[in-house]
Design a protein around this motif. Structure first.
Motif, PDB file in Angstrom:
ATOM      1  N   VAL A 250      44.857  39.406  36.552  1.00  0.00           N
ATOM      2  CA  VAL A 250      43.898  40.673  35.596  1.00  0.00           C
ATOM      3  C   VAL A 250      42.131  40.178  35.607  1.00  0.00           C
ATOM      4  N   ALA A 251      42.014  38.813  35.374  1.00  0.00           N
ATOM      5  CA  ALA A 251      40.826  38.550  35.503  1.00  0.00           C
ATOM      6  C   ALA A 251      40.196  38.462  36.917  1.00  0.00           C
ATOM      7  N   TYR A 252      41.269  37.988  37.780  1.00  0.00           N
ATOM      8  CA  TYR A 252      40.319  37.375  39.494  1.00  0.00           C
ATOM      9  C   TYR A 252      40.247  39.148  39.687  1.00  0.00           C
ATOM     10  N   ARG A 253      41.176  39.666  39.589  1.00  0.00           N
ATOM     11  CA  ARG A 253      40.520  41.518  40.124  1.00  0.00           C
ATOM     12  C   ARG A 253      39.210  42.030  39.283  1.00  0.00           C
ATOM     13  N   ALA A 254      39.298  41.899  38.101  1.00  0.00           N
ATOM     14  CA  ALA A 254      38.328  41.900  37.822  1.00  0.00           C
ATOM     15  C   ALA A 254      36.611  41.399  37.940  1.00  0.00           C
ATOM     16  N   GLN A 255      36.327  40.453  37.667  1.00  0.00           N
ATOM     17  CA  GLN A 255      35.790  39.566  38.714  1.00  0.00           C
ATOM     18  C   GLN A 255      35.732  39.464  40.689  1.00  0.00           C
ATOM     19  N   LEU A 256      36.700  40.856  40.898  1.00  0.00           N
ATOM     20  CA  LEU A 256      35.835  40.890  42.514  1.00  0.00           C
ATOM     21  C   LEU A 256      35.417  41.928  42.215  1.00  0.00           C
ATOM     22  N   VAL A 257      35.790  42.493  41.669  1.00  0.00           N
ATOM     23  CA  VAL A 257      35.528  44.238  42.015  1.00  0.00           C
ATOM     24  C   VAL A 257      33.735  43.895  40.900  1.00  0.00           C
ATOM     25  N   ALA A 258      33.934  43.332  40.034  1.00  0.00           N
ATOM     26  CA  ALA A 258      31.917  42.668  39.708  1.00  0.00           C
ATOM     27  C   ALA A 258      31.164  42.061  40.623  1.00  0.00           C
ATOM     28  N   GLU A 259      31.695  41.521  41.268  1.00  0.00           N
ATOM     29  CA  GLU A 259      30.901  40.357  42.016  1.00  0.00           C
ATOM     30  C   GLU A 259      30.570  41.468  43.617  1.00  0.00           C
ATOM     31  N   HIS A 260      31.590  42.266  43.795  1.00  0.00           N
ATOM     32  CA  HIS A 260      31.746  42.799  45.286  1.00  0.00           C
ATOM     33  C   HIS A 260      31.914  44.293  45.395  1.00  0.00           C
ATOM     34  N   GLY A 261      32.066  44.962  44.089  1.00  0.00           N
ATOM     35  CA  GLY A 261      32.082  46.872  44.562  1.00  0.00           C
ATOM     36  C   GLY A 261      33.652  46.675  44.308  1.00  0.00           C
ATOM     37  N   GLU A 262      32.862  48.693  43.695  1.00  0.00           N
ATOM     38  CA  GLU A 262      34.694  49.248  43.304  1.00  0.00           C
ATOM     39  C   GLU A 262      35.440  49.360  44.279  1.00  0.00           C
ATOM     40  N   GLN A 263      34.439  49.322  46.325  1.00  0.00           N
ATOM     41  CA  GLN A 263      35.812  49.423  46.707  1.00  0.00           C
ATOM     42  C   GLN A 263      37.374  48.040  47.230  1.00  0.00           C
ATOM     43  N   TRP A 264      36.301  47.010  46.418  1.00  0.00           N
ATOM     44  CA  TRP A 264      37.754  46.195  46.356  1.00  0.00           C
ATOM     45  C   TRP A 264      38.857  46.614  45.347  1.00  0.00           C
ATOM     46  N   ALA A 265      38.791  47.941  44.705  1.00  0.00           N
ATOM     47  CA  ALA A 265      39.713  48.395  44.375  1.00  0.00           C
ATOM     48  C   ALA A 265      40.620  49.435  44.387  1.00  0.00           C
ATOM     49  N   ALA A 266      39.955  49.342  46.089  1.00  0.00           N
ATOM     50  CA  ALA A 266      40.555  50.368  46.282  1.00  0.00           C
ATOM     51  C   ALA A 266      41.974  49.939  46.982  1.00  0.00           C
ATOM     52  N   PRO A 267      43.187  50.806  46.277  1.00  0.00           N
ATOM     53  CA  PRO A 267      44.802  50.326  46.725  1.00  0.00           C
ATOM     54  C   PRO A 267      44.628  49.520  48.256  1.00  0.00           C
ATOM     55  N   SER A 268      44.182  50.265  48.946  1.00  0.00           N
ATOM     56  CA  SER A 268      44.415  49.813  50.459  1.00  0.00           C
ATOM     57  C   SER A 268      44.017  48.358  50.514  1.00  0.00           C
ATOM     58  N   THR A 269      42.896  47.749  50.318  1.00  0.00           N
ATOM     59  CA  THR A 269      42.268  46.515  50.141  1.00  0.00           C
ATOM     60  C   THR A 269      43.487  45.291  50.151  1.00  0.00           C
ATOM     61  N   PRO A 270      43.095  44.533  50.586  1.00  0.00           N
ATOM     62  CA  PRO A 270      43.897  43.180  50.204  1.00  0.00           C
ATOM     63  C   PRO A 270      44.357  42.754  48.636  1.00  0.00           C
ATOM     64  N   ALA A 271      45.419  42.649  48.560  1.00  0.00           N
ATOM     65  CA  ALA A 271      45.888  41.355  47.141  1.00  0.00           C
ATOM     66  C   ALA A 271      44.630  40.620  46.995  1.00  0.00           C
ATOM     67  N   PHE A 272      44.774  39.760  47.889  1.00  0.00           N
ATOM     68  CA  PHE A 272      44.367  38.852  47.863  1.00  0.00           C
ATOM     69  C   PHE A 272      43.144  38.228  49.057  1.00  0.00           C
ATOM     70  N   VAL A 273      42.292  37.912  48.441  1.00  0.00           N
ATOM     71  CA  VAL A 273      41.431  37.186  49.623  1.00  0.00           C
ATOM     72  C   VAL A 273      39.989  36.385  50.086  1.00  0.00           C
ATOM     73  N   GLY A 274      40.444  36.578  51.124  1.00  0.00           N
ATOM     74  CA  GLY A 274      39.924  35.567  51.967  1.00  0.00           C
ATOM     75  C   GLY A 274      37.949  34.993  51.213  1.00  0.00           C
ATOM     76  N   ILE A 275      37.331  34.052  51.104  1.00  0.00           N
ATOM     77  CA  ILE A 275      35.948  34.067  49.794  1.00  0.00           C
ATOM     78  C   ILE A 275      35.490  32.526  50.709  1.00  0.00           C
ATOM     79  N   ASP A 276      34.364  32.613  51.150  1.00  0.00           N
ATOM     80  CA  ASP A 276      33.890  31.491  52.131  1.00  0.00           C
ATOM     81  C   ASP A 276      33.330  30.621  51.180  1.00  0.00           C
ATOM     82  N   ARG A 277      32.529  29.715  51.822  1.00  0.00           N
ATOM     83  CA  ARG A 277      31.745  28.612  50.234  1.00  0.00           C
ATOM     84  C   ARG A 277      30.642  28.939  49.769  1.00  0.00           C
ATOM     85  N   TRP A 278      30.272  30.041  50.271  1.00  0.00           N
ATOM     86  CA  TRP A 278      29.249  30.881  49.624  1.00  0.00           C
ATOM     87  C   TRP A 278      29.870  32.302  48.840  1.00  0.00           C
ATOM     88  N   GLY A 279      30.602  32.354  48.807  1.00  0.00           N
ATOM     89  CA  GLY A 279      31.255  33.033  47.988  1.00  0.00           C
ATOM     90  C   GLY A 279      31.465  34.376  48.346  1.00  0.00           C
TER      91      GLY A 279
END
Length: 362
Positions: A250-279
């Motif tokens: 829950v904490a990870y998903r909430a932070q992902l949406v907060a930083e990168h937008g509601e589109q990452w809450a869509a059911p068709s998006t990857p559950a675990f995303v790659g993140i580069d050194r700049w975030g």
């Protein structure tokens, strides 16, 4: 030559059945007529296409890699690709153990066994006969030579993955920084441990595959590796909030949406995303990136023996056994067959210490 064969060679009609080297289509035509034979042949083609479509990508990759090993063997030994004789298969097994790798060293016995089996499949797919006796003799030769290697003290391969344990999970939870990457790492390991994940499974999860429930998470794990790995795993809230997989998710998903937008809450998006050194989010994680992440995360936490992508899967079976869970419950959660040798091997690791016949004798 039969009248049908004469017709097909001398003056092939528009509705002539496709050529089949086995003569099966011709026999169908003689029994049922040309049109029926064509429909039966089309059904065979459909069956082949379905089999190809449902074969997991990693299985296809294994067959392709093994066929390349067979090609190298035939090229170096001056043997034809399409002769699966007893001698050729035994020689293949010997060659793999002695010098088969591209660097000139021998394969680990487990890898050689995989290549031998996959090569037999490849030969059959190409219309060649691989007799059970010839294949069995090659397997026996391979296993016998592997025993000799052990007797001489030679060890090859990485061996079994070290099993994740609860102490390691706590160390990892404490070492993950409060950044998006750190929250993802924590969720990746804690959830993966609780549903006995292979590296390919979190890589294949979509956001819609993980549903929040009053008692925890319902995770739809669809790998296609075996019929047992299509499963609905239930991940419960942990009493210890520090290592709770549900809170971590829950904490990870909430932070992902907060930083990168509601589109990452869509059911068709990857559950675990790659993140580069700049975030920056780079897309979904692949199996290799999951394996590298688990290794990196465990190293950062100072786990005594570095974990691999399979450590989470081994850990569920081992720790579950330590807590007295029965084999049926463990197999259901991890997607093993109830009599899986792999699962029983993990459980035996716990039994060797906790249910040891020599314990307390002296």
């Amino acid at each position: 030559m039969t009248p049908l064969q004469e017709e097909s060679v001398e003056n092939p009609p528009e509705s002539a059945p496709p050529v089949n080297p086995s003569g099966l289509v011709l026999r169908w035509a003689e029994r049922h007529g040309i049109d029926t034979a064509r429909r039966l042949a089309e059904a065979e083609d459909l069956a082949d296409a379905v089999a190809k479509e449902i074969t997991p990508d990693n299985t296809v990759d294994t067959y392709a890699k093994s066929w390349r090993v067979w090609e190298r063997f035939c090229a170096t030994q001056g043997l034809p690709l399409t002769e699966a004789t007893r001698g050729a298969l035994v020689a293949f097994a010997v060659w793999m153990l002695r010098e088969g790798r591209q660097d000139g060293r021998g394969y680990a016995p487990s890898a050689a066994k995989t290549h031998l089996s996959a090569t037999a499949v490849g030969l059959r797919e190409r219309g060649q006969t691989v007799s059970k006796d010839a294949f069995a003799e090659a397997r026996t030769a391979l296993e016998g030579l592997a025993v000799k290697l052990l007797k001489t003290g030679e060890r090859r391969g990485r061996g079994k993955a070290v099993a994740a344990d609860v102490d390691g999970l706590r160390a990892i939870a404490r070492s993950c920084p409060p950044t998006l990457t750190g929250l993802r790492d924590r969720a990746l390991v804690l959830t993966g441990f609780h549903y006995a994940s292979r590296a390919s499974e979190p890589a294949g999860l979509l956001t819609g595959d993980v549903a929040l429930h009053p008692r925890g998470l319902a995770v739809s794990v669809l790998t296609g590796k075996t019929r047992y790995s299509v499963r609905e795993a239930k991940v419960l809230y942990a009493q210890d909030a520090e290592v709770c997989p549900v809170r971590a998710w829950v904490a990870y998903r909430a932070q992902l949406v907060a930083e990168h937008g509601e589109q990452w809450a869509a059911p068709s998006t990857p559950a675990f995303v790659g993140i580069d050194r700049w975030g920056h989010v780079t897309g979904g994680m692949g199996p290799d990136s999951v394996t590298r992440a688990v290794k990196r995360i465990s190293q950062r936490a100072g786990v005594p023996i570095v974990w691999t992508g399979h450590s989470l899967r081994a850990g569920l079976a081992t720790e579950g056994r330590k807590k007295g869970k029965d084999a049926v419950a463990i197999s259901r959660q991890g997607g093993w067959a109830p009599d899986s040798r792999e699962m029983l091997g993990y459980m035996r690791t716990a039994d060797e210490w906790d249910d040891n016949a020599s314990a307390g004798l002296t």
